[in-house]
Design an enzyme around this catalytic site. Structure first.
Site, PDB file in Angstrom:
ATOM      1  N   GLY A  54       0.827  -1.204   0.000  1.00 47.54           N
ATOM      2  CA  GLY A  54       0.000   0.000   0.000  1.00 47.54           C
ATOM      3  C   GLY A  54       0.862   1.254   0.000  1.00 47.54           C
ATOM      4  CG  ASP A 109       1.747  -0.724  10.236  1.00 50.40           C
ATOM      5  OD1 ASP A 109       0.590  -0.641   9.783  1.00 50.40           O
ATOM      6  OD2 ASP A 109       2.731  -0.193   9.692  1.00 50.40           O
ATOM      7  CE  LYS A 125      -3.433   0.600   8.473  1.00 50.82           C
ATOM      8  NZ  LYS A 125      -2.698   1.669   7.786  1.00 50.82           N
TER       9      LYS A 125
HETATM   10  C1  S3P Z   1       2.880   3.626   6.357  1.00 49.24           C
HETATM   11  C2  S3P Z   1       1.805   4.211   6.963  1.00 49.24           C
HETATM   12  C3  S3P Z   1       0.734   3.459   7.620  1.00 49.24           C
HETATM   13  C4  S3P Z   1       1.112   1.992   7.847  1.00 49.24           C
HETATM   14  C5  S3P Z   1       1.835   1.392   6.685  1.00 49.24           C
HETATM   15  C6  S3P Z   1       3.085   2.173   6.338  1.00 49.24           C
HETATM   16  C7  S3P Z   1       3.887   4.490   5.702  1.00 49.24           C
HETATM   17  O1  S3P Z   1      -0.425   3.536   6.818  1.00 49.24           O
HETATM   18  O2  S3P Z   1      -0.024   1.236   8.147  1.00 49.24           O
HETATM   19  O3  S3P Z   1       2.201   0.057   6.981  1.00 49.24           O
HETATM   20  O4  S3P Z   1       4.999   4.022   5.432  1.00 49.24           O
HETATM   21  O5  S3P Z   1       3.555   5.664   5.467  1.00 49.24           O
HETATM   22  P1  S3P Z   1      -1.469   4.740   7.030  1.00 49.24           P
HETATM   23  O6  S3P Z   1      -0.660   5.928   7.283  1.00 49.24           O
HETATM   24  O7  S3P Z   1      -2.273   4.865   5.799  1.00 49.24           O
HETATM   25  O8  S3P Z   1      -2.276   4.327   8.231  1.00 49.24           O
END
Ligand code: S3P
Length: 439
Positions: free
Chosen positions: A99, A319, A346
């Site tokens: 993501g 996380d 997630k």
């Molecule tokens: C991340 C932000 C988080 C986290 C992801 C990594 C990042 O997501 O859950 O594993 O590296 O910016 P969100 O900020 O959308 O919650």
């Protein structure tokens, strides 16, 4: 797809002693490659995480014309092409399960002169992308997608303007997508956060010479002429260390040191929460490594008790909820979680998947829209549990089976390689009674 699984023999675990090296931070590794690629000069990355998610980002920048030299033991040299030097790729860019890759890249690619397409695996293809499409569209980007889901087709050659925006979610990924598009905008970009989230993007840009004002929940970025290449020392990933913090808290007689873990405030909320639960974690040898504050974390076994998780900790441990569920299941009393609806978006619906998993093992769990109530300390029984292709669910359930000597099975664990490829090997090195069935 055929599935891999882990089966535990259910024998009493030996105490976790000595010290352990945890692989590099995933968020920093993604960003070091992305920002290094558009920097002026050669970026050195030490402690890069060579996992499926971050390697997907690396391959994508290679497809965009960036030369990356892989040195020994997790070192990379990224030969930056400058803000406007990326080349049109010949095919779609595959973010796999990541993501972070897809959302941050959407922002960065919105400002390029050529079209690109971002694709992902089955799980990434059902995760919400409208949250980045909307603000980027307001900046002048054109992103084509069906129902706000991947694949995303990003139209190049658009003129981007700066915005002043409060995203609807407290999300570092959304914030970062906007800031990366802001690098290519004709005016400053302001992001006002609902709650502060991990701040690597803005802090790394600041170190690269970009004019960024950072005031906890307010970030103002002036579009730069160029970004200066850096040497990045990637800290050990707090999210990966979290599995061991909980396992060592639970396994009697443990006294384990996790080396050089990144403990910046926006990243290590679980430390605060585990301590509220009674965990015995000492922060040793704290040092400023430039990008991050790192420390050695010494954790000793102790009896945990349930708590109400402070709502302001939620983004700082977003996380770590799957492993917090495990800690809560083994703690005495009740743990309640609120304000964590983001967990439903997630790699899996982490509230539901953990609630179902623990319920199948004898824990009393009730979920709400944005949280859960977990009654800990009950006697657990083994079960075969699906991890829904979610790496953090798989690793959390592994720690529960191991720490509580349950002869359980964790199904479809192949995605553990997206963030922590050595996990099972490190368990075996610590005499975990683990049998791996490979698909
Ligand atoms: C991340 C932000 C988080 C986290 C992801 C990594 C990042 O997501 O859950 O594993 O590296 O910016 P969100 O900020 O959308 O919650």
């Amino acid at each position: 797809m055929a599935e891999s699984s882990w089966s535990f023999a259910g024998t009493e675990p030996a105490p976790l002693l000595g010290s352990l090296r945890i692989p590099g931070d995933k968020s920093v590794s993604h960003r070091a490659v992305m920002l290094g690629s558009i920097a002026q000069g050669t970026t050195e990355i030490h402690g890069f995480l060579p996992a499926a998610d971050t390697l997907a980002t690396l391959r994508i920048f290679e497809q965009l014309g960036v030369n990356v030299v892989r040195g020994e033991t997790d070192q990379l040299l990224v030969q930056g092409v400058g803000l406007h030097g990326l080349k049109p790729p010949t095919g779609p860019l595959d973010c796999g399960n990541a993501g972070t890759a897809m959302r941050l890249l959407a922002g960065l690619l919105a400002g390029q002169s050529f079209d690109t397409s971002l694709v992902g695996d089955e799980s990434l293809s059902v995760r919400p992308m409208q949250r980045i499409i909307d603000p980027l569209t307001r900046m002048g980007a054109r992103i084509e997608s069906e129902s706000g889901l991947a694949p995303l087709h990003i139209v190049g050659g658009r003129v981007l303007s700066g915005i002043d925006i409060q995203p609807e979610q407290a999300s570092a990924q959304v914030k970062s997508a906007i800031l990366l598009a802001g690098l290519y905008a004709s005016e400053p970009t302001t992001v006002r956060e609902l709650r502060p989230t991990r701040d690597y993007t803005e802090r790394m840009l600041l170190r690269m010479g970009c004019d960024v004002r950072i005031e906890s929940d307010l970030i103002v970025l002036q579009p730069p002429q160029q970004l200066a290449a850096q040497v990045w020392d990637v800290p050990a990933d707090f999210s990966s260390a979290a599995f061991w913090l909980v396992a060592a808290s639970l396994i009697p007689g443990s006294d384990l040191v996790l080396q050089s873990v990144g403990i910046s405030e926006r990243r290590a909320g679980l430390l605060r929460v585990l301590r509220l639960m009674g965990a015995d974690i000492e922060v040793l040898n704290t040092r400023d490594q430039g990008l991050d504050v790192v420390a050695d974390l010494r954790v000793r076994a102790v009896k945990l008790h349930g708590i109400e998780v402070p709502i302001d900790c939620v983004p700082d441990m977003i996380d770590e909820f799957p492993i917090l569920f495990v800690a809560a299941a083994c703690a005495s009393g009740v743990t309640t979680i609120r304000g964590a609806a983001e967990l439903r978006h997630k790699e899996s619906d982490r509230l539901q998947v953990m609630a179902d998993a623990l319920s199948a093992m004898g824990v009393k769990v009730q979920t709400t829209n944005d949280g859960a109530r977990i009654e800990g300390g009950l006697s657990l029984h083994a079960a075969a549990i699906a991890s829904h292709g979610d790496h953090r669910i798989a690793m959390s359930l592994a720690m529960l089976n191991w720490a509580r000597a349950l002869p359980g099975t964790v199904l479809n664990v192949e995605n553990v390689g997206t963030s922590y490829p050595e996990f099972a090997e490190q368990l075996l090195q610590r005499q975990a009674p683990l049998q791996i069935s490979r698909a």
